[in-house]
Structure formats: C-alpha cells, structure tokens
Design a protein around this motif. Structure first.
Motif, PDB file in Angstrom:
ATOM      1  N   TYR A  68       0.840  -1.209   0.000  1.00 20.48           N
ATOM      2  CA  TYR A  68       0.000   0.000   0.000  1.00 20.48           C
ATOM      3  C   TYR A  68       0.871   1.254   0.000  1.00 20.48           C
ATOM      4  O   TYR A  68       0.620   2.206  -0.745  1.00 20.48           O
ATOM      5  N   ASP A  70       3.971   1.615  -1.009  1.00 18.65           N
ATOM      6  CA  ASP A  70       4.658   1.778  -2.293  1.00 18.65           C
ATOM      7  C   ASP A  70       3.713   2.318  -3.356  1.00 18.65           C
ATOM      8  O   ASP A  70       4.094   3.182  -4.167  1.00 18.65           O
ATOM      9  N   ALA A  71       2.470   1.855  -3.328  1.00 11.85           N
ATOM     10  CA  ALA A  71       1.496   2.309  -4.326  1.00 11.85           C
ATOM     11  C   ALA A  71       1.156   3.781  -4.159  1.00 11.85           C
ATOM     12  O   ALA A  71       0.866   4.481  -5.139  1.00 11.85           O
ATOM     13  N   ALA A 121      -4.924   4.007  -7.187  1.00  9.99           N
ATOM     14  CA  ALA A 121      -3.629   3.376  -6.951  1.00  9.99           C
ATOM     15  C   ALA A 121      -3.785   2.077  -6.157  1.00  9.99           C
ATOM     16  O   ALA A 121      -3.113   1.085  -6.428  1.00  9.99           O
ATOM     17  N   ILE A 125      -3.367  -2.451  -7.301  1.00 10.42           N
ATOM     18  CA  ILE A 125      -2.642  -3.580  -6.699  1.00 10.42           C
ATOM     19  C   ILE A 125      -3.588  -4.592  -6.058  1.00 10.42           C
ATOM     20  O   ILE A 125      -3.184  -5.721  -5.772  1.00 10.42           O
TER      21      ILE A 125
END
Length: 323
Positions: A68, A70-71, A121, A125
């Motif tokens: 999360y 990183d996104a 975002a 993922i």
C-alpha cells in the motif's frame, strides 16, 4: 544460597547532591531550551492535529502495508499513514485498513482529485479492495483536538499534584509536579528538535509518562517520610541521600526492565507505534533522572516541617517496599 542478579550493590552511598546545581541547572536549561524549540521550530503535527482525510478500506485479500505504501508513494498528498485494523467481529476474509492523508502545505483539506488518485492506486494492486467510508477532519476540529490534548495533560498533572499534596505535604507535591513538567516538556522539545511526527498517540504516551514518573517519585517520597520519623536528628540532605540509596536498586530495576521492553517494541513493533514507543523511552530515562536529581532538590530547597514527625510515624502504602 540462591544467586540473584543485582544491577547495583546491595548497599550504596552515592551523594546525589554532590553536583546538585549542575544537575538541577541542566534540567532547567533543558526545559527552557525545549520551550524555545517548541515556539521557534514548532511541532511536526500529524493528521490528527493538522486536519486531513481518513479512508477505510476493505478487501478479501490480506492487507500488505508495504505494498500500500509503495502504491501511494507517488501520490501528490501530504503525509500518508497506513494502519491495519483488527477486530474479533471481522469475518475470516474481511481485511480492513485505515489510510490517513494530510492536506498539502497551503491547502485546508485533501481534494477529491487526490482521494480518487489514492483509490485508483490501491485498486491497481488489489482489484477486490473497496472503500466503505471516507471521512475528513477540518482545521477547526484539529484545533479543538490540540486544545483537548493540552487540557488532558494539564488535568493529569493537576490530579497528581492533588494526590501527592494529600498523601504527603505541599513541598513534596511541588517537587513531584516540577519533575513531571520537566519530563513532558523535554520530551516534547526533543520531538520539536528532530521534527518527529506528533499526533494523538504521542499525547497518550505523555499521559503514560506522567503515571510512570510519579510512581517512582511516590515510592521514594514514602520511604523519605518513613525516614523522617526514624531519624529525627539527621539533616534533611543526608536523609534524602540515604533514602535515594535505599530505593536505588528498585529504581534501577524498574527503569531497566521497562526500558528493555520498550526497546524491543521500538525495534520490532513497526512504524505504527514507533513514535509512541520513542516517547515512552524518553519518558523512562527522563523520569528516572528527574526523580533522583530534580524532585528531591526542590523539596530540599523548600524544606520540610519536621516538628510533628514524632507524632506521625511513616506508615505509607509503600513503606515496606523491598528496595
């Protein structure tokens, strides 16, 4: 004979007043420096105090806080805080997280465009993710939280002042509260110096520091009251040194075990509680120092009325504590 670990010798004869003006002066300087840092550098307020938006997420896939983060690393928002939520009532396939976004500098709130960007975002993922609620905290609410947090700390200190005053004498109460103010003020000053995020969890840590510090001080003062009745002719300074040495083993053992436990949490507990634990680590160190070198100094300066000590022998709750 059973072997027992001792962090300090069974009997010590340390003169805690040998450099009393150096230690007391250092404490006063640290408090004044903390006030200057708070008003010049300011505190790095978290979302609780700056205002922002909280997004609740739910998914059938386990929450991966690292993924999360990183996104959301490229999102044009302010600070981002991600916390996984646990609840016994959740289903086995119900995984919940809370994402807090602070507004960017110069803006009063997080814009709908930024919120949409965050949701997109996260969906990239984890396609199964949903957003059951989105709540915003405005600047007005944040100011109210700051006021409430300050009042909570002041109320805690006032309650401790009243308790110590009733249990002992007013000189002890003044010394105790001065030590507590020292602990809280220097802790906040360090947060200002290093610009560590300051939010409601840190306020909880400050209140915990008050309770921890006063526990040590009350035990030592209770032994001091017992010694006042036991050694009626001994000068107050010598008696305070005797009392501090008698309880030193207990003080060091309590501080050491608490510090080790907190240090493990600081290293392995993760980012969510690291600020809270860091404040507690500071509180343990500062609380032990202020108990030994500040609270007693103030009581010595104010003096203690010993005229009626022969009539009121010490029989406090902690009088028989094994130090």
């Amino acid at each position: 004979m059973a072997w027992r670990l001792r962090l300090v010798p069974e009997k010590t004869n340390i003169d805690f007043f040998k450099i009393q003006w150096v230690t007391f002066g250092t404490s006063v300087f640290a408090m004044l420096a903390s006030i200057v840092l708070i008003f010049t550098m300011g505190l790095n307020f978290g979302i609780d105090f700056r205002g922002g938006t909280t997004i609740r997420t739910e998914s059938t896939t386990a929450v991966d806080v690292g993924a999360y983060r990183d996104a959301l690393s490229g999102i044009s928002a302010g600070d981002v805080s991600i916390t996984e939520v646990f609840d016994p009532s959740f289903r086995d396939d119900q995984h919940v997280a809370m994402i807090r976004l602070s507004a960017r500098e110069g803006e009063e709130s997080v814009t709908p465009e930024v919120i949409a960007e965050v949701e997109a975002a996260l969906q990239a993922i984890d396609p199964a993710i949903t957003f059951p609620s989105v709540e915003s905290v405005g600047p007005k609410v944040s100011q109210e939280l700051i006021t409430s947090a300050l009042l909570a700390v002041l109320a805690g200190a006032a309650g401790i002042l009243f308790y110590v005053w009733v249990r002992f004498e007013w000189q002890f109460a003044v010394g105790t509260v001065a030590a507590l103010i020292h602990d809280v003020l220097v802790t906040v000053g360090i947060f200002a110096l290093f610009q560590i995020k300051f939010d409601l969890t840190i306020v909880a840590a400050l209140l915990t520091i008050l309770g921890y510090s006063v526990n040590d001080t009350v035990v030592i003062f209770d032994r001091l009251r017992e010694n006042l009745a036991k050694y009626k002719q001994m000068p107050l300074r010598e008696m305070m040194n005797l009392t501090a040495n008698e309880t030193l083993s207990r003080t060091i053992m309590t501080a050491s075990t608490t510090f080790i436990s907190l240090l493990v949490l600081f290293i392995f507990g993760g980012d969510v509680i690291r600020g809270f634990v860091f404040a507690m680590l500071l509180g343990v160190v500062l609380g032990t120092y202020s108990t030994l070198y500040m609270a007693k100094n103030i009581v010595l300066m104010l003096g203690v009325d010993r005229s009626d000590k022969t009539k009121k022998p010490g029989n406090g709750e902690f009088a028989n504590v094994d130090a």
